[in-house]
Every structure is written in structure tokens, then in C-alpha cells.
Design a protein around this motif. Structure first.
Motif, PDB file in Angstrom:
ATOM      1  N   MET B   1      -0.035  17.795  13.860  1.00  0.00           N
ATOM      2  CA  MET B   1      -1.350  17.040  14.264  1.00  0.00           C
ATOM      3  C   MET B   1      -1.151  15.517  13.626  1.00  0.00           C
ATOM      4  O   MET B   1      -1.245  14.509  14.062  1.00  0.00           O
ATOM      5  CB  MET B   1      -2.493  17.603  13.304  1.00  0.00           C
ATOM      6  N   ILE B   2      -0.792  15.614  11.818  1.00  0.00           N
ATOM      7  CA  ILE B   2      -0.574  14.533  11.169  1.00  0.00           C
ATOM      8  C   ILE B   2       0.975  14.868  10.386  1.00  0.00           C
ATOM      9  O   ILE B   2       1.176  15.985   9.747  1.00  0.00           O
ATOM     10  CB  ILE B   2      -1.671  14.340  10.043  1.00  0.00           C
ATOM     11  N   SER B   3       1.724  13.974  10.615  1.00  0.00           N
ATOM     12  CA  SER B   3       3.111  14.054  10.110  1.00  0.00           C
ATOM     13  C   SER B   3       3.577  12.904   9.617  1.00  0.00           C
ATOM     14  O   SER B   3       3.952  11.773  10.145  1.00  0.00           O
ATOM     15  CB  SER B   3       3.988  14.709  11.253  1.00  0.00           C
ATOM     16  N   PHE B   4       3.839  12.839   8.259  1.00  0.00           N
ATOM     17  CA  PHE B   4       4.424  11.841   7.416  1.00  0.00           C
ATOM     18  C   PHE B   4       6.056  12.174   7.381  1.00  0.00           C
ATOM     19  O   PHE B   4       6.405  13.257   6.692  1.00  0.00           O
ATOM     20  CB  PHE B   4       3.863  11.343   6.053  1.00  0.00           C
ATOM     21  N   SER B   5       6.851  11.096   7.410  1.00  0.00           N
ATOM     22  CA  SER B   5       8.083  11.556   7.209  1.00  0.00           C
ATOM     23  C   SER B   5       8.909  10.201   6.432  1.00  0.00           C
ATOM     24  O   SER B   5       8.891   9.063   7.202  1.00  0.00           O
ATOM     25  CB  SER B   5       9.122  11.973   8.390  1.00  0.00           C
ATOM     26  N   GLN B   6       9.206  10.439   5.215  1.00  0.00           N
ATOM     27  CA  GLN B   6       9.836   9.427   4.558  1.00  0.00           C
ATOM     28  C   GLN B   6       9.183   8.071   4.282  1.00  0.00           C
ATOM     29  O   GLN B   6       9.582   6.964   4.600  1.00  0.00           O
ATOM     30  CB  GLN B   6      11.278   9.215   4.857  1.00  0.00           C
ATOM     31  N   VAL B   7       7.807   8.173   4.040  1.00  0.00           N
ATOM     32  CA  VAL B   7       6.933   6.955   4.232  1.00  0.00           C
ATOM     33  C   VAL B   7       6.877   6.132   2.805  1.00  0.00           C
ATOM     34  O   VAL B   7       6.918   6.934   1.940  1.00  0.00           O
ATOM     35  CB  VAL B   7       5.439   7.347   4.477  1.00  0.00           C
ATOM     36  N   CYS B   8       7.138   5.001   3.153  1.00  0.00           N
ATOM     37  CA  CYS B   8       7.063   4.019   1.996  1.00  0.00           C
ATOM     38  C   CYS B   8       6.059   2.901   2.194  1.00  0.00           C
ATOM     39  O   CYS B   8       6.385   2.362   3.310  1.00  0.00           O
ATOM     40  CB  CYS B   8       8.493   3.351   1.421  1.00  0.00           C
ATOM     41  N   LYS B   9       5.256   2.682   1.104  1.00  0.00           N
ATOM     42  CA  LYS B   9       4.188   1.538   1.457  1.00  0.00           C
ATOM     43  C   LYS B   9       4.145   0.640  -0.019  1.00  0.00           C
ATOM     44  O   LYS B   9       4.151   1.295  -1.126  1.00  0.00           O
ATOM     45  CB  LYS B   9       2.927   1.977   1.262  1.00  0.00           C
ATOM     46  N   ARG B  10       4.725  -0.442   0.515  1.00  0.00           N
ATOM     47  CA  ARG B  10       4.948  -1.660  -0.841  1.00  0.00           C
ATOM     48  C   ARG B  10       3.898  -2.680  -0.256  1.00  0.00           C
ATOM     49  O   ARG B  10       3.767  -3.084   0.869  1.00  0.00           O
ATOM     50  CB  ARG B  10       6.158  -1.981  -0.708  1.00  0.00           C
ATOM     51  N   TYR B  11       2.903  -2.957  -1.374  1.00  0.00           N
ATOM     52  CA  TYR B  11       1.964  -4.115  -1.207  1.00  0.00           C
ATOM     53  C   TYR B  11       2.503  -5.410  -1.319  1.00  0.00           C
ATOM     54  O   TYR B  11       3.545  -5.542  -1.970  1.00  0.00           O
ATOM     55  CB  TYR B  11       0.823  -3.684  -1.967  1.00  0.00           C
ATOM     56  N   PRO B  12       2.005  -6.403  -0.630  1.00  0.00           N
ATOM     57  CA  PRO B  12       2.488  -7.709  -0.981  1.00  0.00           C
ATOM     58  C   PRO B  12       2.341  -7.891  -2.481  1.00  0.00           C
ATOM     59  O   PRO B  12       1.233  -7.803  -3.077  1.00  0.00           O
ATOM     60  CB  PRO B  12       1.571  -8.371  -0.254  1.00  0.00           C
ATOM     61  N   GLY B  13       3.522  -8.317  -3.089  1.00  0.00           N
ATOM     62  CA  GLY B  13       3.400  -8.677  -4.610  1.00  0.00           C
ATOM     63  C   GLY B  13       4.423  -7.670  -5.053  1.00  0.00           C
ATOM     64  O   GLY B  13       4.651  -7.664  -6.347  1.00  0.00           O
ATOM     65  N   ILE B  25       0.592  18.251   8.562  1.00  0.00           N
ATOM     66  CA  ILE B  25      -0.605  18.790   8.246  1.00  0.00           C
ATOM     67  C   ILE B  25      -1.220  19.415   9.895  1.00  0.00           C
ATOM     68  O   ILE B  25      -0.969  18.620  10.809  1.00  0.00           O
ATOM     69  CB  ILE B  25      -1.902  18.011   8.111  1.00  0.00           C
ATOM     70  N   ALA B  26      -1.320  20.716   9.846  1.00  0.00           N
ATOM     71  CA  ALA B  26      -1.395  21.293  11.459  1.00  0.00           C
ATOM     72  C   ALA B  26      -2.721  20.904  11.830  1.00  0.00           C
ATOM     73  O   ALA B  26      -3.851  20.598  10.816  1.00  0.00           O
ATOM     74  CB  ALA B  26      -1.276  23.024  11.195  1.00  0.00           C
ATOM     75  N   GLU B  27      -2.862  21.217  12.900  1.00  0.00           N
ATOM     76  CA  GLU B  27      -4.556  21.077  13.505  1.00  0.00           C
ATOM     77  C   GLU B  27      -5.573  22.154  13.039  1.00  0.00           C
ATOM     78  O   GLU B  27      -5.142  23.089  12.813  1.00  0.00           O
ATOM     79  CB  GLU B  27      -4.506  21.212  15.048  1.00  0.00           C
ATOM     80  N   GLY B  28      -6.636  21.538  12.707  1.00  0.00           N
ATOM     81  CA  GLY B  28      -7.507  22.481  12.089  1.00  0.00           C
ATOM     82  C   GLY B  28      -7.508  22.799  10.693  1.00  0.00           C
ATOM     83  O   GLY B  28      -8.207  23.421  10.077  1.00  0.00           O
ATOM     84  N   GLU B  29      -6.559  22.269  10.088  1.00  0.00           N
ATOM     85  CA  GLU B  29      -6.101  22.479   8.752  1.00  0.00           C
ATOM     86  C   GLU B  29      -7.083  21.614   7.738  1.00  0.00           C
ATOM     87  O   GLU B  29      -7.831  20.436   8.203  1.00  0.00           O
ATOM     88  CB  GLU B  29      -4.794  22.041   8.166  1.00  0.00           C
ATOM     89  N   ALA B 205      -7.975  25.811  -0.136  1.00  0.00           N
ATOM     90  CA  ALA B 205      -7.260  24.783   0.553  1.00  0.00           C
ATOM     91  C   ALA B 205      -6.070  24.379  -0.079  1.00  0.00           C
ATOM     92  O   ALA B 205      -5.925  24.283  -1.441  1.00  0.00           O
ATOM     93  CB  ALA B 205      -8.162  23.610   0.951  1.00  0.00           C
ATOM     94  N   ARG B 206      -5.060  23.703   0.794  1.00  0.00           N
ATOM     95  CA  ARG B 206      -3.853  23.262   0.228  1.00  0.00           C
ATOM     96  C   ARG B 206      -4.301  21.799  -0.320  1.00  0.00           C
ATOM     97  O   ARG B 206      -5.340  21.260   0.054  1.00  0.00           O
ATOM     98  CB  ARG B 206      -2.857  22.928   1.550  1.00  0.00           C
TER      99      ARG B 206
END
Ligand SMILES: Nc1ncnc2c1ncn2[C@@H]1O[C@H](COP(=O)(O)OP(=O)(O)OP(=O)(O)O)[C@@H](O)[C@H]1O
Ligand SMILES: [Mg+2]
Lengths: 302, 228
Positions: B1-13, B25-29, B205-206
């Protein structure tokens, strides 16, 4: 389709409710726009009337042809025949030198002086009614006739009509320039009101975007607002002009009685009315669109 | 349902709010996101709703990679999500009822259907009697619940809640968690960001634990509850 209609109708209703929520500033804006539009529109109406008047007063333009004094009656008859056969000429009217003298005696009150003349100083003449009345045709005809033998002078009677025409042309140009300037003003006024609306609705726009509003959904009420403001401004201008002409006409009626004439100023034709309303609505929409285009992308959630 | 893979987030600055995050994350979790203030919880939720875009990696929601979604498609992604904001984002120029109505207006529901749904949502969070009030007249907990009502009125399949019990006393917090539990029971996928240990202890819950933008391995071990 149905859903599309529902969305548009609800955006329109929403816009009307907003207008009603701030009646004073909405009315003020509409009035400003109305007055701005009424200036060029009013000038346009006056010009239309002057043009109508000019056409009424002059009737068809004519050309007068004066024969040489030494032309005999046979010459005159021959020239008359030639004129009648000319393809550019519709009708020809002969005025003999005796008739001309009579007319002058009767109409000018110079009978005594003329009576003392031993000789008639006036030539025979023709009045020509050309088929086509545009200045170009009239002028070429005049130039052609001038070359004919036994013709002393060819006179175009439409000279003052042409002056008036030139004046009207100038007037129309002035109206056009004024209309253009005030169109900019109208766009600027709506641009600014919509800008303020966007600023005061900043939170609403941000939240709407966050919960899935498309850009067109957000734009719609603002565009309607601009359109409506322009339309109502145009309607106000229309009212201003119609009421002004009513007032002018009632005072004109007294004036015209003195001249035993009946002349009234006409307001808009249906087509002019539609053009006026359509154009002002369009300008309002344009102002809103520019404002929305400039502001909305700046409101990004996050 | 939701899947992150190797996500990087850098804010401006230059600040790195999320570093190399991967999870599924599975559906209904039902999943908690925990961590200290500034750990990156809100940032993580914002990436799912395309409020922020990752600098690298992919964020897949319902089979769509949100990271490369076109601007025109984002509104339709968000209509499938229910968002409970940390700062509520309520509109104080309209009634409680109209606040909850907004998502339905955006989707173009007709009036009778949307009135029914708004009342149902307000009933669920216990605010039906206050529908005509201005949100400014509501208490902190009531505002929180109003925000939840607005998030669920569109019947989303995924609910993202950012600190839904922040600054609330235990009784209120339990109240709100009860509401979430009922959504969980009807199959809604739930992500709840919180630093409230007490709240988490009530649920099986996880938990995904963030620390300075990094996913802590403990979170996997602590995981319990529904797993497919
Ligand atoms: N728009 C932004 N621009 C720059 N830095 C930001 C921005 N938003 C968040 N940050 C930084 O990223 C880090 C993570 O922020 P985030 O809001 O995700 O934390 P959080 O875990 O939700 O904290 P809290 O529990 O206080 O809400 C913080 O250090 C914050 O200063
Ligand atoms: Mg946060």
C-alpha cells in the motif's frame, strides 16, 4: 457533464455570496468600472448620433457642372446627352441661366441690383447625381468632367461632408484610444480586487490544495468574481449612458422646437449593448485571470 | 500500500530531514511513527501526500510513485488520503459543518449526499451538536476531532495523522485513539505520528522509530500486531 455543471453553478453561487458579503466594496468597484467604461461608450454613442445627423442633413452628395458662357443651347443639350449616358451618373438636372437668375432674384433679395444688369452673368448648369457616393468615385468623376470642352467649372458639393467625415474619423480614433486606456484601467482594477481576494483567502486556498483541490477548482470562483464584476460594471455604464441621454433628450426637445425640427439622441442598439456587456465581462475575466496566474502558484502547501 | 525505498529528503538550506528510509506498510495496517521533536515524522507523512518531494528514492502509494507524480495528478492522489494536520489547518471563516464539507465540495458531491456524509463524520467524532459553531469556539480537543472529521468525510483508504493527540490530556487522547481504532477495524490503512508513549502502549501496532532522520532498527523488533 452533470457534475461539471454542478461545480460551475456552485462556484457562481459562491461568488455571488462573496459579493454580497462585502456589499460596499463590491458596489464601489462596480461603480468605478461603470464610470470608466461609460466615458468611451458615451462618446461612441454621441459620434453615432452626429454621423446620423450628418447623413440626414446632406442627403445625397451632388456635383454641379457650370458651362462656359459662350456655350450655346445646342452645346448644352449635347453635353446633357453625354452626361446622361455616362455610366457613373444616375440622374441629371438642367438649370438654365434664366432659371438660375430667377432663383437668385427670389432667394437673395438682390432683385433690384440684378434688375439693373443688362446681361445675365450666369452660365447654364447641370446638377449631377452620381450612382456611387464614395469620395473616391466622386473625385475621379470631377477630374474627368473638368477635361470636357465647354465646361467652365465642376464643383463637388460634398466638400464639407468630407470635412465632417474627417472630423468623425478623428473622433472615432479618440474614442478608440480612450477605450483602450480605460480597458487597461478596468483590467488593473479587477486585477487588484482579485489579488486582495486571493490574499484574504490564502488559508482557504492552501487547505483546499492540501485536501485535493485542482487548480481549476481554486481558480474558478476568482474568475467568476472578475467576470461578474466586469459584467455589472458594463451594465452600470449602460445605465449611466441611457439615463444621461434621457436627460439630454428632454432638454433637447425644447431646443428643437425652436428650430421646428425633431432630433433625438439614440442610445445603444441591441448589438452595441451586447458588445458592451460582453467586452466588459471579458476584461473583468482577463484581470482576474492575470491575478490568479500571478498569485496562485505562490501558494504552495508545505 | 505504502512503500518507501531509500528515500532521502534534504530541505533547502541543506538540512537532511530523512536519510535513506526504507519500509513497507500493508493495506489495512496501523503503524505508529515515533521519534523526538525534529526527528522527521511530519516530513515522512508529507512525502506520502506529495506535500514535499524526496531528493532521492521512491515513495510508492497505491502503486503510484509519488516522487515522480505530475502536478496535475497530485489532487487526485490527495483525495484518496485523509490528512490530520499537526496544526489542524481549520478555516475560521466558516462553521464546523462547512469545514467538513470542504473536501466534498472539492470532489463535486451533490448537496444531499454531502450533507449526509458531513453529519455522519461529525457524529463519529462527537461534534454533531456543534455543527453550527465556529471552530474558533471549540476547545483544543474538539478542534483536533474536527480535523479528523474533515479527514474521514471523504472515506479515504489511507489516513495520515500527525500528532492527533498532541497537547491533549489522557482522557481526550484515549477518546481520539478510540476513533482511530474504529477506522482500523473497517480496513483503513493508518499512519499515526506521535511522541506520546502512553497512547502507543494502548495498541498492538508496529512502530517506525525515527532518530535524526534515520529509521531505528529497534522499530522492526518492536513490531507486533497485524502482519501479513
Ligand atoms: N520547510 C522546512 N524547511 C527547512 N527545514 C525544515 C522544514 N520542515 C522541517 N524542517 C526540518 O526538518 C526536521 C524534521 O522536521 P519534522 O517537522 O519532520 O519533525 P517532526 O518529527 O515532525 O517534529 P515534531 O515532533 O516537533 O513535529 C526538523 O529539524 C526541521 O527543522
Ligand atoms: Mg511534526
Amino acid at each position: 457533464m452533470n457534475n461539471w455543471l454542478v461545480q460551475h453553478v456552485s462556484a457562481l453561487l459562491f461568488t455571488l455570496r462573496r459579493l454580497r458579503a462585502t456589499p460596499a466594496s463590491s458596489l464601489f468597484n462596480i461603480l468605478i468600472i461603470g464610470i470608466a467604461i461609460s466615458l468611451p461608450a458615451g462618446m461612441y454613442v454621441l459620434l453615432q448620433n452626429v454621423q446620423g445627423l450628418a447623413e440626414q442633413a446632406t442627403g445625397a452628395p451632388q456635383i454641379s457642372v457650370f458651362l462656359s458662357l459662350d456655350a450655346s443651347r445646342e452645346d448644352a443639350a449635347r453635353i446633357g446627352g453625354q452626361l446622361k449616358q455616362h455610366e457613373a451618373i444616375g440622374r441629371v438636372e438642367f438649370v438654365s441661366r434664366e432659371q438660375a437668375l430667377e432663383q437668385i432674384k427670389r432667394s437673395t433679395g438682390l432683385a433690384d441690383i440684378i434688375g439693373e444688369l443688362t446681361q445675365n452673368p450666369l452660365p447654364d448648369a447641370y446638377i449631377i447625381y452620381p450612382k456611387k457616393l464614395d469620395p473616391q468615385t466622386l473625385e475621379t468623376l470631377r477630374d474627368e468632367l473638368q477635361k470636357w470642352p465647354k465646361l467652365e467649372h465642376v464643383q463637388l458639393d460634398s466638400a464639407w461632408v468630407r470635412k465632417l467625415e474627417a472630423l468623425l474619423k478623428f473622433g472615432r480614433l479618440a474614442v478608440l484610444i480612450l477605450a483602450m486606456l480605460l480597458s487597461f484601467a478596468l483590467v488593473a482594477v479587477t486585477f487588484n480586487t482579485i489579488r486582495l481576494q486571493i490574499l484574504t483567502r490564502h488559508d482557504e486556498i492552501e487547505v483546499s490544495k492540501l485536501i485535493g483541490a485542482t487548480d481549476s477548482f481554486i481558480r474558478r470562483p476568482f474568475l467568476y468574481s472578475g467576470l461578474l464584476q466586469g459584467l455589472l460594471g458594463g451594465a452600470t455604464a449602460w445605465l449611466i449612458i441611457v439615463i444621461s441621454l434621457r436627460l439630454l433628450n428632454s432638454s433637447l426637445a425644447g431646443l428643437m422646437q425652436l428650430y421646428a425640427s425633431s432630433f433625438t439622441l439614440h442610445a445603444f442598439s441591441a448589438k452595441d449593448t451586447l458588445t458592451l456587456l460582453g467586452f466588459s465581462a471579458y476584461l473583468g475575466w482577463l484581470g482576474a485571470w492575470l491575478s490568479v496566474a500571478q498569485r496562485l502558484w505562490q501558494i504552495e502547501p508545505g | 500500500m505504502i512503500s518507501f525505498s531509500q528515500v532521502c529528503k534534504r530541505y533547502p538550506g541543506g538540512y537532511e530531514a530523512l536519510k535513506n528510509i526504507s519500509f513497507d506498510i500493508a493495506e489495512g495496517e496501523m503503524v505508529f511513527i515515533t521519534g523526538h521533536s525534529g526527528a522527521g515524522k511530519s516530513t515522512l507523512l508529507n512525502l506520502i501526500a506529495a506535500i514535499e518531494r524526496p531528493n532521492s528514492g521512491s515513495v510508492v502509494v497505491n502503486g503510484q510513485n509519488v516522487a515522480s507524480l505530475k502536478a496535475g495528478a497530485i489532487p487526485y492522489l490527495r483525495r484518496n488520503l485523509g490528512l490530520v494536520f499537526q496544526d489542524h489547518k481549520l478555516l475560521f471563516d466558516r462553521s464546523v459543518f462547512d469545514n467538513v464539507m470542504l473536501p466534498l465540495q472539492i470532489c463535486g458531491f451533490d448537496h444531499r449526499e454531502s450533507d449526509k456524509r458531513v453529519r455522519a463524520a461529525l457524529d463519529k467524532v462527537g461534534l454533531l451538536q456543534r455543527e453550527k459553531a465556529n471552530p474558533i469556539a471549540l476547545s483544543g480537543g474538539e478542534q483536533q476531532r474536527l480535523c479528523i472529521a474533515r479527514a474521514i468525510v471523504n472515506r479515504p483508504s489511507i489516513l495520515l495523522a500527525d500528532e492527533p493527540t498532541g497537547n491533549l490530556d489522557m482522557a481526550y487522547a484515549a477518546d481520539i485513539m478510540g476513533i482511530f481504532k474504529s477506522f482500523h477495524q473497517v480496513g483503513v490503512t493508518l499512519l499515526i505520528a506521535t511522541h506520546d508513549e502512553g497512547v502507543m502502549r494502548q495498541f498492538e501496532a508496529r512502530a517506525l522509530a525515527l532518530k535524526h532522520g534515520e529509521l531505528q532498527p529497534t522499530s522492526v523488533r518492536q513490531a507486533h500486531g497485524k502482519h501479513e
